[in-house]
Design a protein around this motif. Structure first.
Motif, PDB file in Angstrom:
ATOM      1  N   GLY A 132      -0.716  -5.781  -5.841  1.00  0.00           N
ATOM      2  CA  GLY A 132       0.037  -5.293  -7.004  1.00  0.00           C
ATOM      3  C   GLY A 132       0.548  -4.160  -5.871  1.00  0.00           C
ATOM      4  O   GLY A 132       1.571  -3.166  -6.151  1.00  0.00           O
ATOM      5  N   HIS A 133       0.878  -4.121  -4.842  1.00  0.00           N
ATOM      6  CA  HIS A 133       1.558  -2.987  -3.810  1.00  0.00           C
ATOM      7  C   HIS A 133       2.993  -2.966  -4.349  1.00  0.00           C
ATOM      8  O   HIS A 133       3.367  -4.740  -3.691  1.00  0.00           O
ATOM      9  N   LEU A 134       3.502  -2.511  -4.168  1.00  0.00           N
ATOM     10  CA  LEU A 134       4.760  -1.980  -4.602  1.00  0.00           C
ATOM     11  C   LEU A 134       5.320  -1.428  -3.380  1.00  0.00           C
ATOM     12  O   LEU A 134       4.614  -0.536  -2.870  1.00  0.00           O
ATOM     13  N   MET A 135       7.249  -1.571  -3.567  1.00  0.00           N
ATOM     14  CA  MET A 135       7.265  -0.690  -2.318  1.00  0.00           C
ATOM     15  C   MET A 135       8.824  -0.590  -3.149  1.00  0.00           C
ATOM     16  O   MET A 135       9.253  -1.210  -4.248  1.00  0.00           O
ATOM     17  N   VAL A 136       9.112   1.385  -3.102  1.00  0.00           N
ATOM     18  CA  VAL A 136      10.286   1.837  -3.757  1.00  0.00           C
ATOM     19  C   VAL A 136      10.732   2.381  -2.647  1.00  0.00           C
ATOM     20  O   VAL A 136      10.384   2.767  -1.517  1.00  0.00           O
ATOM     21  N   THR A 137      11.966   2.169  -2.852  1.00  0.00           N
ATOM     22  CA  THR A 137      13.290   1.742  -1.716  1.00  0.00           C
ATOM     23  C   THR A 137      14.330   2.690  -2.492  1.00  0.00           C
ATOM     24  O   THR A 137      15.193   2.582  -2.701  1.00  0.00           O
ATOM     25  N   PRO A 138      15.607   3.107  -0.873  1.00  0.00           N
ATOM     26  CA  PRO A 138      16.521   3.535  -1.034  1.00  0.00           C
ATOM     27  C   PRO A 138      17.212   2.133  -1.474  1.00  0.00           C
ATOM     28  O   PRO A 138      17.500   1.374  -0.628  1.00  0.00           O
ATOM     29  N   ILE A 139      18.882   2.139  -1.962  1.00  0.00           N
ATOM     30  CA  ILE A 139      19.997   1.126  -1.821  1.00  0.00           C
ATOM     31  C   ILE A 139      20.415   1.728  -0.713  1.00  0.00           C
ATOM     32  O   ILE A 139      20.629   0.485  -0.226  1.00  0.00           O
ATOM     33  N   GLU A 140      20.387   2.363  -0.192  1.00  0.00           N
ATOM     34  CA  GLU A 140      21.180   2.483   0.936  1.00  0.00           C
ATOM     35  C   GLU A 140      20.746   2.324   2.560  1.00  0.00           C
ATOM     36  O   GLU A 140      19.167   3.230   2.211  1.00  0.00           O
ATOM     37  N   PHE A 191      -4.764   5.528  -5.800  1.00  0.00           N
ATOM     38  CA  PHE A 191      -3.436   4.394  -5.670  1.00  0.00           C
ATOM     39  C   PHE A 191      -3.011   4.973  -4.049  1.00  0.00           C
ATOM     40  O   PHE A 191      -3.772   6.452  -3.406  1.00  0.00           O
ATOM     41  N   ASN A 192      -3.397   4.954  -2.897  1.00  0.00           N
ATOM     42  CA  ASN A 192      -2.704   5.154  -1.429  1.00  0.00           C
ATOM     43  C   ASN A 192      -1.001   5.022  -1.990  1.00  0.00           C
ATOM     44  O   ASN A 192      -0.387   3.964  -2.541  1.00  0.00           O
ATOM     45  N   LEU A 193      -0.123   6.481  -1.191  1.00  0.00           N
ATOM     46  CA  LEU A 193       1.286   6.166  -1.246  1.00  0.00           C
ATOM     47  C   LEU A 193       1.501   6.439   0.265  1.00  0.00           C
ATOM     48  O   LEU A 193       1.161   7.824   0.559  1.00  0.00           O
ATOM     49  N   LEU A 199       8.757   3.030   0.810  1.00  0.00           N
ATOM     50  CA  LEU A 199       7.357   3.918   0.252  1.00  0.00           C
ATOM     51  C   LEU A 199       6.532   3.087  -0.733  1.00  0.00           C
ATOM     52  O   LEU A 199       6.340   2.275  -1.320  1.00  0.00           O
ATOM     53  N   HIS A 200       5.452   3.129   0.367  1.00  0.00           N
ATOM     54  CA  HIS A 200       4.487   2.146  -0.701  1.00  0.00           C
ATOM     55  C   HIS A 200       3.662   2.925  -1.729  1.00  0.00           C
ATOM     56  O   HIS A 200       3.146   3.596  -1.147  1.00  0.00           O
ATOM     57  N   VAL A 201       3.457   1.850  -2.876  1.00  0.00           N
ATOM     58  CA  VAL A 201       2.282   2.108  -3.538  1.00  0.00           C
ATOM     59  C   VAL A 201       0.787   1.152  -3.366  1.00  0.00           C
ATOM     60  O   VAL A 201       1.411  -0.051  -4.603  1.00  0.00           O
ATOM     61  N   VAL A 202       0.635   1.660  -3.628  1.00  0.00           N
ATOM     62  CA  VAL A 202      -0.657   0.400  -3.011  1.00  0.00           C
ATOM     63  C   VAL A 202      -2.069   1.006  -4.179  1.00  0.00           C
ATOM     64  O   VAL A 202      -3.106   1.225  -3.848  1.00  0.00           O
ATOM     65  N   PRO A 203      -2.251  -0.261  -4.936  1.00  0.00           N
ATOM     66  CA  PRO A 203      -3.205   0.610  -6.263  1.00  0.00           C
ATOM     67  C   PRO A 203      -4.954  -0.087  -5.241  1.00  0.00           C
ATOM     68  O   PRO A 203      -4.887  -1.058  -4.484  1.00  0.00           O
ATOM     69  N   ARG A 204      -5.649   0.714  -5.386  1.00  0.00           N
ATOM     70  CA  ARG A 204      -6.873   0.269  -4.859  1.00  0.00           C
ATOM     71  C   ARG A 204      -7.837   0.821  -6.026  1.00  0.00           C
ATOM     72  O   ARG A 204      -8.217   1.341  -7.298  1.00  0.00           O
ATOM     73  N   TRP A 205      -9.454   0.158  -5.604  1.00  0.00           N
ATOM     74  CA  TRP A 205     -10.776  -0.137  -6.405  1.00  0.00           C
ATOM     75  C   TRP A 205     -11.387   0.032  -5.966  1.00  0.00           C
ATOM     76  O   TRP A 205     -11.886   0.309  -4.632  1.00  0.00           O
ATOM     77  N   ASN A 206     -12.242   1.129  -6.388  1.00  0.00           N
ATOM     78  CA  ASN A 206     -13.481   1.485  -5.928  1.00  0.00           C
ATOM     79  C   ASN A 206     -14.488  -0.187  -4.974  1.00  0.00           C
ATOM     80  O   ASN A 206     -15.381  -0.987  -6.127  1.00  0.00           O
ATOM     81  N   GLY A 207     -14.680   0.096  -4.616  1.00  0.00           N
ATOM     82  CA  GLY A 207     -14.825  -1.148  -3.853  1.00  0.00           C
ATOM     83  C   GLY A 207     -14.132  -3.000  -3.489  1.00  0.00           C
ATOM     84  O   GLY A 207     -14.868  -4.034  -2.883  1.00  0.00           O
ATOM     85  N   ASP A 208     -13.347  -1.907  -3.202  1.00  0.00           N
ATOM     86  CA  ASP A 208     -12.164  -3.365  -2.781  1.00  0.00           C
ATOM     87  C   ASP A 208     -12.593  -3.142  -1.205  1.00  0.00           C
ATOM     88  O   ASP A 208     -11.903  -4.558  -1.076  1.00  0.00           O
ATOM     89  N   THR A 209     -12.268  -2.713  -0.373  1.00  0.00           N
ATOM     90  CA  THR A 209     -12.977  -2.671   0.724  1.00  0.00           C
ATOM     91  C   THR A 209     -14.324  -3.353   1.059  1.00  0.00           C
ATOM     92  O   THR A 209     -15.416  -2.598   0.670  1.00  0.00           O
ATOM     93  N   ASN A 210     -14.559  -4.613   1.387  1.00  0.00           N
ATOM     94  CA  ASN A 210     -16.028  -5.391   1.326  1.00  0.00           C
ATOM     95  C   ASN A 210     -16.244  -5.868   3.346  1.00  0.00           C
ATOM     96  O   ASN A 210     -15.334  -5.717   4.117  1.00  0.00           O
ATOM     97  N   PHE A 211     -16.774  -7.075   3.055  1.00  0.00           N
ATOM     98  CA  PHE A 211     -16.990  -7.266   4.361  1.00  0.00           C
ATOM     99  C   PHE A 211     -15.924  -8.319   5.157  1.00  0.00           C
ATOM    100  O   PHE A 211     -16.458  -8.323   6.219  1.00  0.00           O
ATOM    101  N   MET A 212     -15.145  -8.842   4.282  1.00  0.00           N
ATOM    102  CA  MET A 212     -14.042  -9.344   4.919  1.00  0.00           C
ATOM    103  C   MET A 212     -13.188  -8.850   5.842  1.00  0.00           C
ATOM    104  O   MET A 212     -13.227  -9.393   6.966  1.00  0.00           O
ATOM    105  N   PRO A 213     -12.331  -7.591   5.071  1.00  0.00           N
ATOM    106  CA  PRO A 213     -11.424  -6.921   6.891  1.00  0.00           C
ATOM    107  C   PRO A 213     -12.784  -6.291   7.417  1.00  0.00           C
ATOM    108  O   PRO A 213     -12.793  -5.639   8.923  1.00  0.00           O
TER     109      PRO A 213
END
Length: 167
Positions: A59-67, A103-105, A123-137
């Protein structure tokens, strides 16, 4: 040697030498029927919303100017306001669709701040969940994204469109 299988990057890696235009500018100029292919979620008067092809989380979105500009201070007030309104719409749509816990913005302004694309603000719009950082990263510096981008696009698009019309 660490190996990460990421087949979705093949097209980008194989064609990077042929890229002559900013990928954000290329996406925003596409006709509506190609928006899904380019993961363009919404195009406003002065700004647009696009999925990050190489997301930190589902769900990581980016909001950006057209210019095409990398200068935050050059944005006129109407563009800055539209970016802000679209960011709010992103949060509402992601809350309805994915139910994240937070969210991280943020902007990465300049290479030293982590910008992979310095010349076109986003602009990054990053949804976050409790525990979404696990052993892999933590142990292997590898992030697992378990959701297909195009399936998620199809789920979020109608929700986003209803939210942006209400906002």
């Amino acid at each position: 040697m660490k190996m990460l299988w990421a087949p979705w990057r093949t097209n980008y890696v194989e064609n990077i030498s042929q890229i002559t235009e900013c990928f954000l500018c290329e996406a925003v100029k596409q006709p509506r029927e190609k928006w899904r292919e380019f993961l363009l979620l919404y195009r406003g008067q002065r700004a647009f919303v696009i999925f990050n092809k190489y997301p930190y989380n589902a769900g990581h979105l980016m909001v950006t100017p057209i210019e095409h500009t990398g200068d935050m201070l050059s944005l006129d007030d109407l563009t800055a306001l539209e970016i802000h309104k679209l960011t709010k719409a992103c949060i509402k749509a992601l809350q309805a669709c994915l139910k994240p816990h937070g969210f991280n913005l943020g902007y990465n302004l300049g290479r030293s701040a982590g910008a992979g694309l310095e010349d076109h603000l986003h602009l990054h719009v990053v949804p976050r969940w409790n525990g979404d950082t696990n052993f892999m990263p933590v142990l292997s510096e590898t992030k697992v994204i378990s959701q297909d981008l195009y399936e998620l696009y199809d789920r979020i698009k109608p929700i986003f469109e209803s939210v942006v019309n209400v906002t």
